[in-house]
Design a protein around this motif. Structure first.
Motif, PDB file in Angstrom:
ATOM      1  N   LYS A 255       0.478  -3.916  13.511  1.00 42.34           N
ATOM      2  CA  LYS A 255       1.514  -4.942  13.598  1.00 42.34           C
ATOM      3  C   LYS A 255       2.253  -5.004  12.272  1.00 42.34           C
ATOM      4  O   LYS A 255       1.647  -5.262  11.229  1.00 42.34           O
ATOM      5  CB  LYS A 255       0.900  -6.302  13.931  1.00 42.34           C
ATOM      6  N   GLY A 256       3.534  -4.753  12.319  1.00 37.95           N
ATOM      7  CA  GLY A 256       4.352  -4.750  11.118  1.00 37.95           C
ATOM      8  C   GLY A 256       5.598  -3.935  11.348  1.00 37.95           C
ATOM      9  O   GLY A 256       5.962  -3.638  12.495  1.00 37.95           O
ATOM     10  N   TYR A 257       6.280  -3.565  10.268  1.00 42.12           N
ATOM     11  CA  TYR A 257       7.475  -2.735  10.383  1.00 42.12           C
ATOM     12  C   TYR A 257       7.603  -1.866   9.135  1.00 42.12           C
ATOM     13  O   TYR A 257       6.979  -2.128   8.102  1.00 42.12           O
ATOM     14  CB  TYR A 257       8.727  -3.589  10.571  1.00 42.12           C
ATOM     15  N   ILE A 258       8.424  -0.818   9.260  1.00 39.31           N
ATOM     16  CA  ILE A 258       8.632   0.124   8.161  1.00 39.31           C
ATOM     17  C   ILE A 258       9.981  -0.175   7.497  1.00 39.31           C
ATOM     18  O   ILE A 258      11.005  -0.323   8.184  1.00 39.31           O
ATOM     19  CB  ILE A 258       8.604   1.570   8.658  1.00 39.31           C
ATOM     20  N   SER A 259       9.970  -0.273   6.190  1.00 38.48           N
ATOM     21  CA  SER A 259      11.217  -0.412   5.422  1.00 38.48           C
ATOM     22  C   SER A 259      11.567   0.959   4.861  1.00 38.48           C
ATOM     23  O   SER A 259      10.960   1.407   3.875  1.00 38.48           O
ATOM     24  CB  SER A 259      11.057  -1.440   4.294  1.00 38.48           C
ATOM     25  N   HIS A 260      12.512   1.626   5.524  1.00 41.73           N
ATOM     26  CA  HIS A 260      12.864   2.987   5.113  1.00 41.73           C
ATOM     27  C   HIS A 260      13.492   2.995   3.716  1.00 41.73           C
ATOM     28  O   HIS A 260      13.182   3.868   2.893  1.00 41.73           O
ATOM     29  CB  HIS A 260      13.829   3.601   6.127  1.00 41.73           C
ATOM     30  N   SER A 261      14.351   2.021   3.444  1.00 45.40           N
ATOM     31  CA  SER A 261      15.046   1.994   2.147  1.00 45.40           C
ATOM     32  C   SER A 261      14.086   1.740   0.989  1.00 45.40           C
ATOM     33  O   SER A 261      14.242   2.294  -0.106  1.00 45.40           O
ATOM     34  CB  SER A 261      16.142   0.929   2.159  1.00 45.40           C
ATOM     35  N   ASN A 262      13.067   0.907   1.246  1.00 46.52           N
ATOM     36  CA  ASN A 262      12.103   0.585   0.189  1.00 46.52           C
ATOM     37  C   ASN A 262      10.863   1.486   0.232  1.00 46.52           C
ATOM     38  O   ASN A 262       9.958   1.320  -0.606  1.00 46.52           O
ATOM     39  CB  ASN A 262      11.667  -0.879   0.300  1.00 46.52           C
TER      40      ASN A 262
ATOM     41  N   SER B 232       1.783  -7.276   9.169  1.00 43.92           N
ATOM     42  CA  SER B 232       1.634  -8.667   9.592  1.00 43.92           C
ATOM     43  C   SER B 232       0.544  -9.325   8.751  1.00 43.92           C
ATOM     44  O   SER B 232      -0.508  -8.732   8.499  1.00 43.92           O
ATOM     45  CB  SER B 232       1.268  -8.720  11.077  1.00 43.92           C
ATOM     46  N   ARG B 233       0.789 -10.556   8.322  1.00 42.70           N
ATOM     47  CA  ARG B 233      -0.216 -11.250   7.519  1.00 42.70           C
ATOM     48  C   ARG B 233      -1.408 -11.688   8.371  1.00 42.70           C
ATOM     49  O   ARG B 233      -2.525 -11.802   7.863  1.00 42.70           O
ATOM     50  CB  ARG B 233       0.411 -12.476   6.848  1.00 42.70           C
ATOM     51  N   ALA B 234      -1.167 -11.941   9.652  1.00 43.56           N
ATOM     52  CA  ALA B 234      -2.243 -12.462  10.512  1.00 43.56           C
ATOM     53  C   ALA B 234      -3.218 -11.350  10.923  1.00 43.56           C
ATOM     54  O   ALA B 234      -4.357 -11.288  10.457  1.00 43.56           O
ATOM     55  CB  ALA B 234      -1.632 -13.126  11.739  1.00 43.56           C
ATOM     56  N   THR B 235      -2.781 -10.474  11.801  1.00 44.33           N
ATOM     57  CA  THR B 235      -3.653  -9.391  12.295  1.00 44.33           C
ATOM     58  C   THR B 235      -2.901  -8.065  12.222  1.00 44.33           C
ATOM     59  O   THR B 235      -2.346  -7.596  13.221  1.00 44.33           O
ATOM     60  CB  THR B 235      -4.097  -9.655  13.754  1.00 44.33           C
TER      61      THR B 235
ATOM     62  N   ASP C 178       0.548  -8.325  -1.200  1.00 48.03           N
ATOM     63  CA  ASP C 178      -0.552  -7.418  -0.847  1.00 48.03           C
ATOM     64  C   ASP C 178      -0.453  -6.881   0.582  1.00 48.03           C
ATOM     65  O   ASP C 178      -1.216  -6.000   0.983  1.00 48.03           O
ATOM     66  CB  ASP C 178      -1.908  -8.093  -1.076  1.00 48.03           C
ATOM     67  N   HIS C 179       0.488  -7.407   1.375  1.00 43.53           N
ATOM     68  CA  HIS C 179       0.694  -6.899   2.732  1.00 43.53           C
ATOM     69  C   HIS C 179       1.819  -5.866   2.781  1.00 43.53           C
ATOM     70  O   HIS C 179       2.115  -5.321   3.859  1.00 43.53           O
ATOM     71  CB  HIS C 179       1.020  -8.046   3.695  1.00 43.53           C
ATOM     72  N   ILE C 180       2.423  -5.588   1.634  1.00 45.89           N
ATOM     73  CA  ILE C 180       3.479  -4.579   1.551  1.00 45.89           C
ATOM     74  C   ILE C 180       2.907  -3.354   0.853  1.00 45.89           C
ATOM     75  O   ILE C 180       2.627  -3.367  -0.346  1.00 45.89           O
ATOM     76  CB  ILE C 180       4.705  -5.120   0.779  1.00 45.89           C
ATOM     77  N   VAL C 181       2.721  -2.291   1.621  1.00 48.70           N
ATOM     78  CA  VAL C 181       2.034  -1.101   1.116  1.00 48.70           C
ATOM     79  C   VAL C 181       3.034   0.045   0.958  1.00 48.70           C
ATOM     80  O   VAL C 181       3.728   0.400   1.920  1.00 48.70           O
ATOM     81  CB  VAL C 181       0.897  -0.676   2.064  1.00 48.70           C
TER      82      VAL C 181
ATOM     83  N   VAL D  50      -6.595   2.727   3.699  1.00 49.10           N
ATOM     84  CA  VAL D  50      -5.680   2.698   2.557  1.00 49.10           C
ATOM     85  C   VAL D  50      -5.147   1.285   2.333  1.00 49.10           C
ATOM     86  O   VAL D  50      -5.097   0.803   1.190  1.00 49.10           O
ATOM     87  CB  VAL D  50      -4.510   3.678   2.783  1.00 49.10           C
ATOM     88  N   CYS D  51      -4.754   0.639   3.410  1.00 56.14           N
ATOM     89  CA  CYS D  51      -4.183  -0.708   3.285  1.00 56.14           C
ATOM     90  C   CYS D  51      -5.213  -1.706   2.769  1.00 56.14           C
ATOM     91  O   CYS D  51      -4.878  -2.611   1.972  1.00 56.14           O
ATOM     92  CB  CYS D  51      -3.622  -1.162   4.629  1.00 56.14           C
ATOM     93  N   LEU D  52      -6.460  -1.577   3.183  1.00 54.90           N
ATOM     94  CA  LEU D  52      -7.513  -2.472   2.691  1.00 54.90           C
ATOM     95  C   LEU D  52      -7.768  -2.239   1.201  1.00 54.90           C
ATOM     96  O   LEU D  52      -7.952  -3.197   0.423  1.00 54.90           O
ATOM     97  CB  LEU D  52      -8.793  -2.265   3.498  1.00 54.90           C
TER      98      LEU D  52
END
Length: 453
Positions: free
Chosen positions: A428-435, A441-444, A378-381, A364-366
């Motif tokens: 690698k990343g985090y969840i924004s519950h409010s958004n 992560s942009r790298a990997t 594009d890294h915010i899904v 999905v992210c790809l």
């Protein structure tokens, strides 16, 4: 015809010379030739008759003659089991003062005791028979321990404790040299009874002992207590059931280690048919363990050798994981549910579900990245995109009306799934519950996961 006196003299000679092969035949329910029938004609020895024997072996001879009468004259299988159990118990008591030369007669007595138990259950099928070594003990009805089975387990446990607690200083003379025979039989019987806690207590005793245990005979070692080649069959049995206990505790690393050692031992089998049979049973558990622990799958050659395993895993379960197909994953779990439960695999299989989630999320992210031409975002899904994908994957082929249908995978459930993937390092990343989005992560964003189709 040989006399009782001559038989007793032969037993005395075997004990004096520590001739394990001879003593094994002298107290076997199936001695060479017609000896069993001949010995069954002997009178029950008196105290005076057996007085020439070491004290602890006197009751062994007396119970042996009584056993042969139950077998060859009375043809009473129930009496034969009780008499053979008495013989084995007496032999265990006599073995306390002996070195490991006594192991062979004792192991043979235990084997015959299990065999007689099997015959008794065949003729009086109120109980399930004990299966062969490395068997489907979990596939039998457990939790119903009959007095006969409990008696068998008690005797095998006595032999195990005798072997475990032997404090003979010389390694080559220790009774622990054959401990894996007793361990394999004992764990198998506990599984049959449905007494996993007792099996775990045995495993705990083994782990906690400071005494040296034999090395598994995959390699020749100059130092340490070597396990004899003849016990490999029982080493495999012990390792198999030990792995099932680790599976029950969700210790997948130890379970894989045990089964990998068992797999190596099977390569030394001379019986190719038994080797293939036992290999398939071990691989049924080892294959998903390898995928879970190190993301490894079997070679094409192995899949070709075991088509049943290929059908279960490669063509269904692993294919679902590789494609992120939640519907296929669920269908496979439902189809093989009883097998997975009986083999203590269900918890392990469920641990593969996050890999299916991971593969689907990555897809999905790809796709979202390709559609979103803005490199800044594009890294915010959005979680809604992943939610739709999960819904379609879980109910593939069904007509889904997203305007009216309540989602099976709610946003809260989806956040839990993604949070677990992040915590375990799969994303690698985090969840924004409010958004209501996941920020990658942009790298990997997706560390390498070696999962081959």
């Amino acid at each position: 015809m040989a006399s009782l006196q001559q038989y007793i003299i032969d037993v005395k000679s075997a004990i004096s010379n520590e001739d394990s092969i001879k003593l094994k035949d002298l107290i076997s329910i199936r001695p060479q030739g017609e000896e069993g029938i001949k010995r069954s004609q002997f009178d029950i020895p008196s105290s005076a008759d057996v007085s020439v024997l070491p004290e602890r072996f006197q009751s062994v001879v007396t119970s042996y003659i009584q056993l042969l009468k139950s077998v060859y004259i009375q043809s009473d299988i129930k009496a034969a089991f009780k008499d053979l159990n008495t013989l084995t118990t007496n032999l265990i008591r006599a073995a306390e003062s002996q070195t490991n030369w006594i192991n062979l007669p004792l192991i043979n007595a235990c084997k015959e005791l299990i065999s007689v138990y099997q015959v008794q259950q065949k003729n009086f099928p109120d109980e399930e028979p004990v299966n062969d070594i490395v068997v489907d003990a979990a596939a039998t009805e457990t939790g119903k321990a009959s007095p006969t089975l409990e008696l068998l387990v008690t005797t095998i446990n006595k032999a195990f404790k005798l072997s475990l607690t032997d404090k003979t200083l010389e390694l080559e003379h220790q009774k622990r040299r054959d401990i894996y025979f007793f361990l394999g039989c004992l764990l198998q019987l506990y599984f049959k009874m449905g007494k996993l806690e007792l099996a775990k207590s045995v495993q705990k005793a083994i782990k906690g002992t400071r005494l040296s245990l034999p090395n598994f005979s995959t390699k020749k070692r100059k130092k340490g207590l070597a396990s004899p080649i003849s016990t490999r069959w029982y080493e495999v049995s012990y390792l198999y059931y030990s792995a099932l206990l680790y599976l029950d505790d969700m210790d997948f690393v130890q379970a894989e280690e045990r089964l990998s050692t068992a797999f190596a031992l099977i390569s030394y089998y001379s019986d190719k048919e038994a080797a293939s049979k036992h290999t398939e049973r071990i691989l049924l558990i080892l294959i998903p363990l390898k995928l879970h622990n190190s993301r490894l799958t079997p070679s094409q050659e192995l899949w070709d050798q075991f088509p049943t395993l290929r059908e279960i895993y490669r063509d269904n379960l692993f294919k679902a994981v590789y494609n992120g197909n939640l519907q296929q994953f669920d269908e496979c779990c439902n189809r093989y549910r009883m097998l997975f439960l009986k083999k203590y695999l269900f918890l392990l299989i469920e641990q593969l579900r996050p890999l299916c989630y991971l593969k689907l999320t990555r897809k999905v992210c790809l796709i979202y990245k390709e559609l979103n031409k803005d490199p800044k975002t594009d890294h915010i899904v959005p979680l809604s995109a992943i939610q739709v994908a999960f819904e379609m994957s879980g109910f593939y082929g069904e007509t889904i009306d997203f305007s009216e249908r309540s989602f099976y995978y709610t946003l809260d459930a989806l956040e839990c799934i993604l949070a677990n993937l992040i915590v375990t390092g799969r994303i690698k990343g985090y969840i924004s519950h409010s958004n209501k989005c996941i920020v990658l992560s942009r790298a990997t964003p997706f560390p390498p996961q070696v999962i081959k189709p």
